[in-house]
Design a protein around this motif. Structure first.
Motif, mmCIF file in Angstrom:
data_model
loop_
_atom_site.group_PDB
_atom_site.id
_atom_site.type_symbol
_atom_site.label_atom_id
_atom_site.label_comp_id
_atom_site.label_asym_id
_atom_site.label_seq_id
_atom_site.Cartn_x
_atom_site.Cartn_y
_atom_site.Cartn_z
ATOM 1 N N SER A 233 52.086 111.580 12.528
ATOM 2 C CA SER A 233 52.766 112.038 14.033
ATOM 3 C C SER A 233 51.800 112.085 15.145
ATOM 4 N N ARG A 234 50.641 112.144 15.118
ATOM 5 C CA ARG A 234 49.752 112.199 16.276
ATOM 6 C C ARG A 234 50.080 113.657 16.749
ATOM 7 N N LEU A 235 50.491 114.383 16.483
ATOM 8 C CA LEU A 235 50.860 115.692 17.059
ATOM 9 C C LEU A 235 49.864 116.722 17.029
ATOM 10 N N SER A 236 48.702 116.551 16.269
ATOM 11 C CA SER A 236 47.600 117.512 16.056
ATOM 12 C C SER A 236 47.088 118.073 17.357
ATOM 13 N N PRO A 237 46.739 117.439 18.380
ATOM 14 C CA PRO A 237 46.132 118.001 19.712
ATOM 15 C C PRO A 237 47.066 118.929 20.267
ATOM 16 N N TYR A 238 48.586 118.686 20.312
ATOM 17 C CA TYR A 238 49.478 119.404 21.077
ATOM 18 C C TYR A 238 49.681 120.816 19.931
ATOM 19 N N LEU A 239 49.287 120.796 18.702
ATOM 20 C CA LEU A 239 49.450 121.814 17.800
ATOM 21 C C LEU A 239 48.171 122.645 18.081
ATOM 22 N N HIS A 240 46.970 122.062 18.224
ATOM 23 C CA HIS A 240 45.732 122.733 18.629
ATOM 24 C C HIS A 240 45.708 123.469 19.798
ATOM 25 N N PHE A 241 46.318 122.971 20.965
ATOM 26 C CA PHE A 241 46.414 123.768 22.070
ATOM 27 C C PHE A 241 47.568 124.459 22.389
ATOM 28 N N GLY A 242 48.585 124.363 21.250
ATOM 29 C CA GLY A 242 49.825 125.056 21.280
ATOM 30 C C GLY A 242 50.696 124.547 22.357
ATOM 31 N N CYS A 243 50.614 123.531 22.805
ATOM 32 C CA CYS A 243 51.640 122.821 23.470
ATOM 33 C C CYS A 243 53.127 122.604 22.704
ATOM 34 N N LEU A 244 52.871 122.593 21.516
ATOM 35 C CA LEU A 244 53.872 122.653 20.545
ATOM 36 C C LEU A 244 53.682 123.837 19.671
ATOM 37 N N SER A 245 54.958 124.526 19.311
ATOM 38 C CA SER A 245 54.960 125.488 18.105
ATOM 39 C C SER A 245 54.881 124.972 16.712
ATOM 40 N N PRO A 246 53.961 125.506 15.983
ATOM 41 C CA PRO A 246 54.249 125.231 14.713
ATOM 42 C C PRO A 246 55.599 125.689 13.829
ATOM 43 N N THR A 247 55.850 126.778 14.272
ATOM 44 C CA THR A 247 56.969 127.269 13.921
ATOM 45 C C THR A 247 58.542 126.410 14.324
ATOM 46 N N GLU A 248 58.595 126.130 15.561
ATOM 47 C CA GLU A 248 59.453 125.129 15.873
ATOM 48 C C GLU A 248 59.555 123.722 15.134
ATOM 49 N N LEU A 249 58.256 123.224 14.948
ATOM 50 C CA LEU A 249 57.749 121.981 14.339
ATOM 51 C C LEU A 249 58.617 121.974 12.868
ATOM 52 N N LEU A 250 58.174 123.238 12.106
ATOM 53 C CA LEU A 250 58.432 123.445 10.939
ATOM 54 C C LEU A 250 60.012 123.195 10.640
ATOM 55 N N HIS A 251 60.674 124.211 11.349
ATOM 56 C CA HIS A 251 62.114 124.323 11.392
ATOM 57 C C HIS A 251 62.856 123.111 11.576
ATOM 58 N N ARG A 252 62.178 122.081 12.700
ATOM 59 C CA ARG A 252 62.809 120.970 12.818
ATOM 60 C C ARG A 252 62.731 119.878 11.813
ATOM 61 N N ALA A 253 61.691 119.815 11.390
ATOM 62 C CA ALA A 253 61.160 119.094 10.056
ATOM 63 C C ALA A 253 62.104 119.356 9.200
ATOM 64 N N ARG A 254 62.216 120.628 8.737
ATOM 65 C CA ARG A 254 62.896 121.060 7.459
ATOM 66 C C ARG A 254 64.286 120.874 7.662
ATOM 67 N N ALA A 255 64.825 120.599 8.891
ATOM 68 C CA ALA A 255 66.297 120.387 9.102
ATOM 69 C C ALA A 255 66.718 118.901 8.472
ATOM 70 N N GLN A 256 65.557 118.118 8.170
ATOM 71 C CA GLN A 256 65.701 116.577 7.725
ATOM 72 C C GLN A 256 65.465 116.694 6.354
ATOM 73 N N ASP A 257 66.376 116.638 5.470
ATOM 74 C CA ASP A 257 65.927 116.839 4.024
ATOM 75 C C ASP A 257 65.995 115.338 3.257
ATOM 76 N N ASN A 258 64.655 114.960 3.580
ATOM 77 C CA ASN A 258 64.440 113.524 3.203
ATOM 78 C C ASN A 258 62.940 113.709 2.651
ATOM 79 N N PRO A 259 62.239 112.922 1.764
ATOM 80 C CA PRO A 259 60.896 112.882 1.207
ATOM 81 C C PRO A 259 59.968 112.698 2.305
ATOM 82 N N GLY A 260 60.076 111.986 3.236
ATOM 83 C CA GLY A 260 59.072 112.046 4.470
ATOM 84 C C GLY A 260 59.015 113.182 5.064
ATOM 85 N N ALA A 261 60.075 114.285 5.412
ATOM 86 C CA ALA A 261 60.161 115.381 6.098
ATOM 87 C C ALA A 261 59.181 116.358 4.815
#
Ligand code: FAD
Length: 456
Positions: A233-261
Motif C-alpha cells: 500500500s505504501r501507506l506507512s508514512p501516512y500512518l506514522h505521521f497520523g495523516c491516516l487513522s489506523p482505525t479508519e484503515l482497519l474498518h475500511r479494509a475489513r469491509a472488503q471480505d477477500n484474502p487480500g484484505a
C-alpha cells in the motif's frame, strides 16, 4: 467561554481524530496546536526525509482547519513549556493529546500533566488514536503485554474497535493566538534528502487510500512479497505521521471480505503488536528485548558496504539503494537487508536500525526497532536463530531479476538467471561489471553466526 487545546503529535489529520473531536466537544473554542519540539531535534529524530514529509503534512492540516474556519497554531521550543504557555495565554481548561508509546512520549505526558496541574488545568490523554487497538487493552493473564504475535492476533481480531469519527464541520479558534508560522523543511532539519520522496499530508493519504481500496488491496495476499510488483500500500508514512487513522484503515479494509484484505489486516495487527510491546517496554528502543548475549562484530568496512548497497549480493544492494533513493522500501526488502546485517555480517542491530531511521520516511521507533530486534533474534521472533539466505530470497521474491535490475544499473544488461548468480561469477567475468565481489561467504557467515549464538 471555555477553551481547550488539541495538541497534535503523530495524528496530523482532521478525519477520525479523537483528540480534535474531544477538544471540540469540550469547549466552544479550540486551539489546534503543533509544537516543533527542539528536544526531539536535538536527539536527531527530525531527519531530512521525514522533515519534508512533516512540513507537507502540517501545511495540509492547516489548510483543512482553515477550510473549517480555524487554523493551525505553530510554536517552536520545548513542547511542554510551549503547550503550557498557550494554555495560559488562552485560559484553556484542558489540553488533549494522543497517548504515545515511546519513552519520550511517556515523559512528555508526565511533564505536561505536572506543568498543567500547577495552573489547575487538565491533561486528557486519548489512547485509541495512534493504533487501532490501544496498547495495554489486550494482555495475557498475569502479564502487561503480549510477547508473541500469534496469540496477540487471535485476541486482536475479536477486539471491539471504536467507530470512525467524522471530520468536524467547523473549528473555532480563540482570537489573537500567536502562531510562529508553519515550519518549512529547512527549519526542521538540515542535510540532503532522497530524490524521490512521497508527498505528505492527509489529502494525499486519502487519495492513496481510495486508490488502494479500489483494487490493489484484493491482490495483496498473492503479491505483497513480490519485490518487482511494488504491490503493497505504501501507506506507512501516512500512518506514522497520523495523516491516516489506523482505525479508519482497519474498518475500511475489513469491509472488503477477500484474502487480500485479510492478509492486509494482519499487517495492521503487527503494527499494533509492536506498539503494545514498546509501550510496556520502552527500553526496547535501545536495549535487547531478549538478550542473546551477543558479542557483535565491529566491521566498519562491511557496514559501509551494506549502507552503500555494495555488498556484492544484488538483492541486498538493490534494497539498500532503494532506501537511499526513496526513503522507503517494501517489507520483504527490509527483512532481507536487516537479516544480512544482523545475522550474515553479525553486526549489532542498532547500527542497522539507526541507518534505517536516518532515511526512512516512515521511520518509527516502535516499528523499526522492534522489527530489527525480531530479525536479529533479540526480539519477539519465536525462531530467533533463523538466517535468511539472500540468494534463496532473490530467486523466490524476485524470480525475473526485475527488482535487482531496477536498482542496480550496472547489472541491467544481465538476464534473470545470471543477475542472481553474480556472486558466483569468476573474477574475470565480474571485472567487466563494475560491481563488487561478495564481501562475505554465506556458508562461513552462517557457521560463524551459529557458533557465536551457541546453536548447532
Ligand atoms: C527491519 C525492519 C524495519 C522496519 N521499519 C519500519 C519503520 O520504521 N516504520 C514502519 O512503519 N514500518 C517498519 N517496518 C515494517 C514494514 O516493513 C513497513 O511498515 C512496510 O513495509 C511499509 O510498507 P507499506 O505501507 O506498503 O506496507 P503494507 O505491506 O501495505 O502494510 C500495511 C501497513 O501495515 C503495517 N505493517 C506492515 N508490516 C509490518 C510489520 N512487519 N511491522 C509493523 N507494521 C507493519 C504498516 O503500518 C504498513 O503501512 C520495518 C520492517 C522491518 C523488517
Amino acid at each position: 467561554m471555555r477553551v481547550s487545546v488539541a495538541l497534535f503529535t503523530a495524528d496530523l489529520r482532521v478525519h477520525d481524530n479523537p483528540v480534535l473531536q474531544a477538544a471540540l466537544r469540550d469547549a466552544e473554542r479550540v486551539v489546534p496546536l503543533f509544537v516543533v519540539d527542539t528536544g526531539i531535534r536535538r536527539t536527531g529524530f527530525a531527519v531530512p526525509n521525514r522533515a519534508v514529509f512533516l512540513a507537507d503534512s502540517l501545511a495540509d492540516l492547516d489548510a483543512a482547519l482553515r477550510a473549517r474556519g480555524g487554523r493551525l497554531v505553530a510554536r517552536v521550543g520545548d513542547v511542554v513549556e510551549e503547550t503550557c504557555r498557550v494554555a495560559a495565554e488562552t485560559g484553556a481548561a484542558a489540553v488533549h493529546i494522543a497517548g504515545g508509546v515511546s519513552h519520550y512520549a511517556a515523559r512528555r505526558e508526565d511533564r505536561l500533566r505536572a506543568g498543567l496541574a500547577g495552573d489547575r488545568r487538565e491533561l486528557r490523554v486519548h489512547d485509541a488514536s495512534l493504533t487501532a487497538v490501544p496498547p495495554g487493552a489486550l494482555t495475557p493473564a498475569g502479564k502487561d503485554h503480549f510477547a508473541v504475535f500469534t496469540p496477540y492476533f487471535r485476541r486482536w481480531e475479536s477486539f471491539s474497535v471504536r467507530g470512525v469519527l467524522p471530520a468536524p464541520d467547523a473549528v473555532r479558534v480563540p482570537d489573537d493566538v500567536h502562531s510562529a508560522g508553519l515550519p518549512g523543511t529547512e527549519s526542521l532539519a538540515s542535510g540532503s534528502t532522497s530524490p524521490s520522496l512521497p508527498v505528505g499530508g492527509e489529502s494525499e493519504a486519502r487519495r492513496k487510500l481510495r486508490s488502494w481500496l479500489s483494487g490493489p488491496l484484493s491482490a495483496y495476499d498473492d503479491q505483497h512479497d513480490d519485490l518487482a510488483a511494488d504491490a503493497t500500500s505504501r501507506l506507512s508514512p501516512y500512518l506514522h505521521f497520523g495523516c491516516l487513522s489506523p482505525t479508519e484503515l482497519l474498518h475500511r479494509a475489513r469491509a472488503q471480505d477477500n484474502p487480500g484484505a485479510h492478509a492486509f489486516v494482519r499487517q495492521l495487527a503487527w503494527r499494533d503488536f509492536h506498539h503494545q510491546v514498546l509501550a510496556a517496554r520502552p527500553d526496547a528502543a535501545d536495549h535487547d528485548y531478549r538478550s542473546q548475549h551477543d558479542r557483535w562484530r565491529r566491521a566498519t568496512k562491511e557496514i559501509e558496504a551494506w549502507q552503500d548497497g555494495r555488498t556484492g549480493y544484488p538483492i541486498v544492494d538493490a534494497a539498500l539503494r532503494q532506501l537511499r533513493h526513496e526513503g522507503w522500501m517494501p517489507g520483504r526488502a527490509r527483512l532481507l537487508a536487516a537479516s544480512f546485517l544482523a545475522k550474515t555480517l553479525y553486526v549489532d542491530w542498532r547500527v542497522g536500525a539507526r541507518h534505517f531511521l536516518d532515511l526512512l520516511v516512515d521511520g518509527d521507533v516502535a516499528n523499526n526497532q522492534l522489527n530489527w530486534q525480531w530479525v536479529a533474534g533479540t526480539g519477539t521472533d519465536t525462531r530467533p536463530n533463523r538466517i535468511l539466505n539472500p540468494l534463496v530470497q532473490a530467486r523466490r521474491f524476485d524470480p525475473h531479476g526485475e527488482y535487482v535490475r531496477r536498482w542496480l544499473p550496472e547489472l541491467r544488461h544481465l538476464d534473470a538467471t545470471t543477475v542472481h548468480r553474480v556472486p558466483h561469477l569468476d573474477e574475470a567475468t565480474r571485472a567487466g561489471l563494475d560491481y563488487p565481489a561478495p564481501i562475505v561467504n554465506l556458508a562461513s557467515a552462517a557457521a560463524r553466526f551459529r557458533e557465536r549464538r551457541g546453536v548447532g
